[in-house]
Design a protein around this motif. Structure first.
Motif, PDB file in Angstrom:
ATOM      1  N   THR A 254       0.820  -1.219   0.000  1.00  0.00           N
ATOM      2  CA  THR A 254       0.000   0.000   0.000  1.00  0.00           C
ATOM      3  C   THR A 254       0.848   1.261   0.000  1.00  0.00           C
ATOM      4  O   THR A 254       0.338   2.341  -0.324  1.00  0.00           O
ATOM      5  CB  THR A 254      -0.928   0.015   1.225  1.00  0.00           C
ATOM      6  OG1 THR A 254      -0.142  -0.079   2.429  1.00  0.00           O
ATOM      7  CG2 THR A 254      -1.895  -1.147   1.167  1.00  0.00           C
TER       8      THR A 254
ATOM      9  N   THR B  84     -14.578   3.199   1.636  1.00  0.00           N
ATOM     10  CA  THR B  84     -14.561   2.389   2.851  1.00  0.00           C
ATOM     11  C   THR B  84     -15.230   3.130   4.003  1.00  0.00           C
ATOM     12  O   THR B  84     -16.035   2.555   4.753  1.00  0.00           O
ATOM     13  CB  THR B  84     -13.123   2.020   3.224  1.00  0.00           C
ATOM     14  OG1 THR B  84     -12.506   1.308   2.143  1.00  0.00           O
ATOM     15  CG2 THR B  84     -13.098   1.148   4.473  1.00  0.00           C
TER      16      THR B  84
ATOM     17  N   ASP C 113      -1.162  -2.773   8.600  1.00  0.00           N
ATOM     18  CA  ASP C 113      -0.782  -1.900   7.492  1.00  0.00           C
ATOM     19  C   ASP C 113      -1.200  -0.463   7.781  1.00  0.00           C
ATOM     20  O   ASP C 113      -2.239  -0.194   8.392  1.00  0.00           O
ATOM     21  CB  ASP C 113      -1.451  -2.395   6.210  1.00  0.00           C
ATOM     22  CG  ASP C 113      -1.039  -1.585   4.999  1.00  0.00           C
ATOM     23  OD1 ASP C 113       0.023  -1.851   4.447  1.00  0.00           O
ATOM     24  OD2 ASP C 113      -1.812  -0.673   4.633  1.00  0.00           O
TER      25      ASP C 113
ATOM     26  N   LEU D 293      -4.573   0.402   6.384  1.00  0.00           N
ATOM     27  CA  LEU D 293      -5.641  -0.243   7.148  1.00  0.00           C
ATOM     28  C   LEU D 293      -5.931   0.531   8.427  1.00  0.00           C
ATOM     29  O   LEU D 293      -7.091   0.709   8.812  1.00  0.00           O
ATOM     30  CB  LEU D 293      -5.253  -1.683   7.470  1.00  0.00           C
ATOM     31  CG  LEU D 293      -6.245  -2.476   8.324  1.00  0.00           C
ATOM     32  CD1 LEU D 293      -7.596  -2.580   7.637  1.00  0.00           C
ATOM     33  CD2 LEU D 293      -5.687  -3.858   8.647  1.00  0.00           C
TER      34      LEU D 293
END
Length: 370
Positions: free
Chosen positions: A155, A170, A231, A234
């Motif tokens: 990412t 998201t 991450d 995330l």
């Protein structure tokens, strides 16, 4: 002579056609105060719109392969700078050989989301399940890779519009159901559930999003077991989802409070359980009442994605700023051109959400009148 209806009475004045002069007199020059405001607004538009159009269109440089094309005297926007860096603005540092995976993710997302936005299409429930469960897994596999035939792409190499859409979608998808549950919890008759919901909502509403992102990216790993580090993207997604769900909860709570008590009593009278009453009677009405507030929260969340730059993630605006340091395209008007391009992209998405909100309001009002 105006046509009469079946009762023999003329139509009301609001239905009669109005000439442009009559409309302007009624809406723009109806009083001395409105006249002053109208003239002042026209003057401000005259001062801003012509220079903006001249810079972005009439005096702009549209073609060229090097910075020298934009170094001509009195040149406007340097659009070759945008054309030369368009891949970075959309994909960031995503490997060029794997860009097809991003394009396929975008195409699948459009193929799933667009049918959900069109009322009356069949199989909407199946499409919703695919959108909320199957599509996120497919998108994760395509974008992150690390599967047979798909090399991994960390990412840290994602950027541009890709990161903006990942964070925004998201947050939007996660914040609405979480916000509904928090709103129901805040109005619950159980003291423990109500208190926990209030603490959660007031905590996240009292903390700036910048602080949330900083804590999620920098401070969270300090409280996790050694060797376990989620991450960075995330962490930001979780922080954005929790933050936006607190604001969504207050919007939904306003809708719940607008429902008359008779609706709750009628649902109980016909034998509906609590969740049946909420999902079939109360929530559909409450959400319809607060469509503008919900979409306003979505628009604010979409624009707040630019804050992920402070934790090292390059969204669209961050990628534009990064490309301004490219010595091959260092021109005086480069920064303004890049920011105008980013503003137009953000405006297109936000304006689209706003117009769809207006469409849904008109459609639901029409169905209710019938």
């Amino acid at each position: 002579m105006a046509m009469e209806d079946v009762t023999g009475r003329p139509p009301p004045k609001s239905v009669l056609p109005m000439s442009p002069i009559g409309w302007a007199r009624r809406n723009l020059f109806s009083s001395p105060g409105n006249t002053i405001l109208t003239l002042a607004s026209l003057y401000i538009l005259w001062l801003t719109i012509p220079p903006f159009l001249d810079f972005t269109i009439f005096s702009a440089v549209w073609t060229g392969t090097t910075r020298e094309a934009c170094l001509v005297p009195d040149a406007g926007a340097c659009w070759p700078f945008v054309w030369a860096n368009i891949d970075q603005f959309i994909y960031g540092r995503y490997p060029p050989s794997e860009i097809w995976r991003v394009n396929l993710t975008f195409a699948l997302g459009a193929a799933v989301i667009i049918p959900m936005l069109i009322p009356g299409l069949p199989a909407r429930k199946l499409n919703l399940v695919f959108l909320l469960i199957v599509y996120p897994l497919v998108a994760l596999v395509l974008l992150a890779g690390d599967r047979p035939g798909l090399p991994p792409v960390p990412t840290s190499e994602w950027g541009g519009l890709l990161v903006t859409l990942v964070v925004a979608i998201t947050g939007i998808v996660a914040s609405l159901p979480l916000g509904v549950l928090l709103a129901l919890g805040r109005r619950s008759d159980m003291p423990a559930i109500r208190m926990l919901s209030i603490i959660f909502i007031e905590f996240w509403r009292g903390v700036p999003l910048v602080t949330v992102l900083f804590m999620a990216s920098v401070m969270l790993p300090l409280f996790l077991p050694e060797g376990f580090s989620p991450d960075n993207l995330l962490r930001c997604l979780v922080g954005v989802a929790l933050f936006s769900s607190a604001y969504m909860a207050e919007v939904v709570r306003g809708g719940l409070q607008s429902i008359p008590a008779g609706q709750y009593e009628a649902a109980r009278a016909v034998g509906l359980t609590y969740w049946q009453a909420m999902t079939q009677v109360v929530l559909p009405q409450a959400l319809r009442h607060v469509i503008p507030g919900i979409v306003n929260t979505f628009i604010g969340l979409f624009k707040d994605t630019t804050l992920v730059l402070i934790v090292g993630l390059f969204d669209l605006l961050g990628q534009v700023r990064a490309q301004l340091s490219d010595p091959n395209w260092t021109v005086p008007q480069g920064a303004l051109t890049g920011y105008i391009f980013a503003a137009l992209v953000f405006w297109a998405f936000c304006f689209g959400m706003s117009q769809y909100s207006n469409f849904m309001e008109r459609r639901l009002d029409t169905s209710r009148e019938r």
